[in-house]
Design a protein around this motif. Structure first.
Motif, PDB file in Angstrom:
ATOM      1  N   PHE A   7     -10.201  -5.583 -57.291  1.00  0.00           N
ATOM      2  CA  PHE A   7     -11.053  -5.163 -58.625  1.00  0.00           C
ATOM      3  C   PHE A   7     -11.090  -3.617 -58.196  1.00  0.00           C
ATOM      4  CE2 PHE A   7     -14.545  -6.155 -55.862  1.00  0.00           C
ATOM      5  CZ  PHE A   7     -15.324  -5.162 -55.967  1.00  0.00           C
ATOM      6  N   THR A   8     -11.466  -2.697 -59.185  1.00  0.00           N
ATOM      7  CA  THR A   8     -11.390  -1.469 -59.245  1.00  0.00           C
ATOM      8  C   THR A   8     -12.941  -0.962 -60.075  1.00  0.00           C
ATOM      9  OG1 THR A   8     -10.242  -0.866 -61.204  1.00  0.00           O
ATOM     10  CG2 THR A   8      -9.114  -0.811 -58.963  1.00  0.00           C
ATOM     11  N   LEU A   9     -13.342  -0.025 -59.483  1.00  0.00           N
ATOM     12  CA  LEU A   9     -14.696   0.496 -60.215  1.00  0.00           C
ATOM     13  C   LEU A   9     -14.154   2.011 -60.644  1.00  0.00           C
ATOM     14  CD1 LEU A   9     -17.396   0.163 -57.560  1.00  0.00           C
ATOM     15  CD2 LEU A   9     -16.853  -1.008 -59.803  1.00  0.00           C
ATOM     16  N   ALA A  39      -9.318   5.730 -54.518  1.00  0.00           N
ATOM     17  CA  ALA A  39      -9.804   5.430 -52.934  1.00  0.00           C
ATOM     18  C   ALA A  39     -10.135   4.092 -52.751  1.00  0.00           C
ATOM     19  CB  ALA A  39     -11.287   6.383 -52.894  1.00  0.00           C
ATOM     20  N   HIS A  40      -9.477   3.569 -51.639  1.00  0.00           N
ATOM     21  CA  HIS A  40      -9.321   2.405 -51.172  1.00  0.00           C
ATOM     22  C   HIS A  40     -10.429   1.932 -50.314  1.00  0.00           C
ATOM     23  CE1 HIS A  40      -7.671  -1.582 -50.871  1.00  0.00           C
ATOM     24  NE2 HIS A  40      -7.802  -1.706 -49.282  1.00  0.00           N
ATOM     25  N   PRO A  46     -13.168  -9.517 -51.611  1.00  0.00           N
ATOM     26  CA  PRO A  46     -11.471  -9.112 -51.921  1.00  0.00           C
ATOM     27  C   PRO A  46     -11.717  -7.641 -51.590  1.00  0.00           C
ATOM     28  CG  PRO A  46     -12.773  -9.460 -53.898  1.00  0.00           C
ATOM     29  CD  PRO A  46     -13.931  -9.966 -52.945  1.00  0.00           C
ATOM     30  N   ALA A  47     -10.414  -7.141 -51.823  1.00  0.00           N
ATOM     31  CA  ALA A  47     -10.178  -5.763 -51.537  1.00  0.00           C
ATOM     32  C   ALA A  47     -10.446  -4.945 -52.911  1.00  0.00           C
ATOM     33  CB  ALA A  47      -8.486  -5.706 -51.304  1.00  0.00           C
ATOM     34  N   PHE A  48     -10.808  -3.892 -52.887  1.00  0.00           N
ATOM     35  CA  PHE A  48     -11.059  -2.930 -53.961  1.00  0.00           C
ATOM     36  C   PHE A  48     -11.113  -1.703 -53.790  1.00  0.00           C
ATOM     37  CE2 PHE A  48     -15.181  -3.414 -52.118  1.00  0.00           C
ATOM     38  CZ  PHE A  48     -15.905  -2.187 -52.399  1.00  0.00           C
ATOM     39  N   GLY A  49     -11.063  -0.818 -54.630  1.00  0.00           N
ATOM     40  CA  GLY A  49     -11.226   0.629 -54.714  1.00  0.00           C
ATOM     41  C   GLY A  49     -11.828   1.268 -56.058  1.00  0.00           C
ATOM     42  N   ILE A  50     -11.721   2.866 -55.897  1.00  0.00           N
ATOM     43  CA  ILE A  50     -12.329   3.536 -56.947  1.00  0.00           C
ATOM     44  C   ILE A  50     -11.333   4.306 -57.536  1.00  0.00           C
ATOM     45  CG2 ILE A  50     -14.089   5.038 -57.563  1.00  0.00           C
ATOM     46  CD1 ILE A  50     -15.303   4.531 -54.600  1.00  0.00           C
ATOM     47  N   ALA A  57     -17.823   0.477 -68.062  1.00  0.00           N
ATOM     48  CA  ALA A  57     -19.138   0.217 -67.805  1.00  0.00           C
ATOM     49  C   ALA A  57     -19.222  -1.068 -66.832  1.00  0.00           C
ATOM     50  CB  ALA A  57     -20.055   0.170 -68.947  1.00  0.00           C
ATOM     51  N   TYR A  58     -17.943  -1.311 -66.499  1.00  0.00           N
ATOM     52  CA  TYR A  58     -17.829  -2.634 -65.723  1.00  0.00           C
ATOM     53  C   TYR A  58     -16.650  -2.388 -64.781  1.00  0.00           C
ATOM     54  CZ  TYR A  58     -14.590  -3.174 -69.557  1.00  0.00           C
ATOM     55  OH  TYR A  58     -13.577  -2.937 -70.506  1.00  0.00           O
ATOM     56  N   PRO A  59     -16.460  -3.368 -63.645  1.00  0.00           N
ATOM     57  CA  PRO A  59     -15.298  -3.504 -62.968  1.00  0.00           C
ATOM     58  C   PRO A  59     -14.048  -3.886 -63.640  1.00  0.00           C
ATOM     59  CG  PRO A  59     -16.961  -5.046 -62.144  1.00  0.00           C
ATOM     60  CD  PRO A  59     -17.420  -4.159 -63.312  1.00  0.00           C
ATOM     61  N   HIS A  60     -12.845  -3.494 -63.058  1.00  0.00           N
ATOM     62  CA  HIS A  60     -11.596  -4.149 -63.605  1.00  0.00           C
ATOM     63  C   HIS A  60     -11.016  -4.949 -62.751  1.00  0.00           C
ATOM     64  CE1 HIS A  60      -8.179  -4.212 -66.494  1.00  0.00           C
ATOM     65  NE2 HIS A  60      -7.276  -4.285 -65.359  1.00  0.00           N
ATOM     66  N   LEU A  61     -10.951  -6.330 -63.066  1.00  0.00           N
ATOM     67  CA  LEU A  61     -10.684  -7.199 -62.189  1.00  0.00           C
ATOM     68  C   LEU A  61      -9.035  -7.851 -62.216  1.00  0.00           C
ATOM     69  CD1 LEU A  61     -13.327  -9.856 -63.465  1.00  0.00           C
ATOM     70  CD2 LEU A  61     -13.384  -8.221 -61.660  1.00  0.00           C
ATOM     71  N   TYR A  62      -8.647  -7.878 -61.110  1.00  0.00           N
ATOM     72  CA  TYR A  62      -7.179  -8.323 -60.804  1.00  0.00           C
ATOM     73  C   TYR A  62      -7.308  -9.776 -60.247  1.00  0.00           C
ATOM     74  CZ  TYR A  62      -5.906  -3.286 -61.010  1.00  0.00           C
ATOM     75  OH  TYR A  62      -5.794  -2.200 -61.478  1.00  0.00           O
ATOM     76  N   PHE A  63      -6.712 -10.693 -60.935  1.00  0.00           N
ATOM     77  CA  PHE A  63      -6.577 -12.079 -60.590  1.00  0.00           C
ATOM     78  C   PHE A  63      -5.140 -12.351 -59.776  1.00  0.00           C
ATOM     79  CE2 PHE A  63      -9.727 -12.106 -63.900  1.00  0.00           C
ATOM     80  CZ  PHE A  63     -10.609 -12.988 -63.251  1.00  0.00           C
ATOM     81  N   ARG A  64      -5.077 -12.807 -58.736  1.00  0.00           N
ATOM     82  CA  ARG A  64      -3.959 -12.802 -57.871  1.00  0.00           C
ATOM     83  C   ARG A  64      -3.235 -14.065 -58.631  1.00  0.00           C
ATOM     84  NH1 ARG A  64      -4.038 -11.731 -51.683  1.00  0.00           N
ATOM     85  NH2 ARG A  64      -1.656 -12.221 -51.118  1.00  0.00           N
ATOM     86  N   VAL A  65      -2.004 -14.088 -58.623  1.00  0.00           N
ATOM     87  CA  VAL A  65      -1.186 -15.128 -59.101  1.00  0.00           C
ATOM     88  C   VAL A  65       0.188 -15.291 -58.295  1.00  0.00           C
ATOM     89  CG1 VAL A  65      -1.832 -15.114 -61.367  1.00  0.00           C
ATOM     90  CG2 VAL A  65      -0.133 -13.752 -60.807  1.00  0.00           C
TER      91      VAL A  65
END
Length: 113
Positions: A7-9, A39-40, A46-50, A57-65
Motif C-alpha cells: 500500500f501507499t500513503l 520513498a520505500h 506488508p511492504a509500503f511506501g510514501i 485521505a486514505y491509503p491506496h491498497l495493492y492486492f497481490r494476485v
C-alpha cells in the motif's frame, strides 16, 4: 485467499512526509528503492511506501494476485473497471475500480518480491 500485498500513503511533499513519519514512527527508508516521487519504507510487512501525487485521505491498497490479466478480466465481468497493467521492477500493477467506483490496485509480484 487474496491478501494485501502493498500500500501507499499519498502526500503532496515527499521530503516533509519522510521527516514526519521518521520522527513519529521511527521509519527508515530504502534509498535504493526510493526516488524523488517515492520513498520505500524499510522492513515493513506488508511492504509500503510514501508517494508524491494526488493527496488522498486514505491509503491506496495493492492486492497481490497470481494472474493480473485474469483478475482484471474478472473485475470487468463484475461491472468494475480496470486499466492496462504496467510493468515495474517489482512486477505488474494496475489501478482498478469496483462497480461503485472505489479504486484500488492489483499487483502481480516479480520474482523475489
Amino acid at each position: 485467499m487474496i491478501q494485501l500485498g502493498y500500500f501507499t500513503l499519498d502526500t503532496p511533499d515527499i521530503e516533509k512526509a519522510r521527516v514526519f513519519y521518521a520522527g513519529l514512527f521511527g521509519w527508515t527508508y530504502d534509498e535504493a528503492a526510493s526516488h524523488p516521487t517515492y520513498a520505500h519504507v524499510s522492513g515493513s510487512d506488508p511492504a509500503f511506501g510514501i508517494t508524491k501525487g494526488e493527496h488522498r485521505a486514505y491509503p491506496h491498497l495493492y492486492f497481490r494476485v497470481d494472474d493480473i490479466h485474469a483478475t482484471c478480466a474478472r473485475v470487468r465481468e463484475l461491472g468494475g473497471h480496470a486499466a492496462m497493467p504496467a510493468q515495474s521492477p517489482s512486477g505488474l500493477s494496475v489501478v482498478v475500480a469496483d462497480d461503485q467506483g472505489v479504486s484500488f490496485s492489483l499487483w502481480q509480484a516479480a520474482p523475489g518480491y
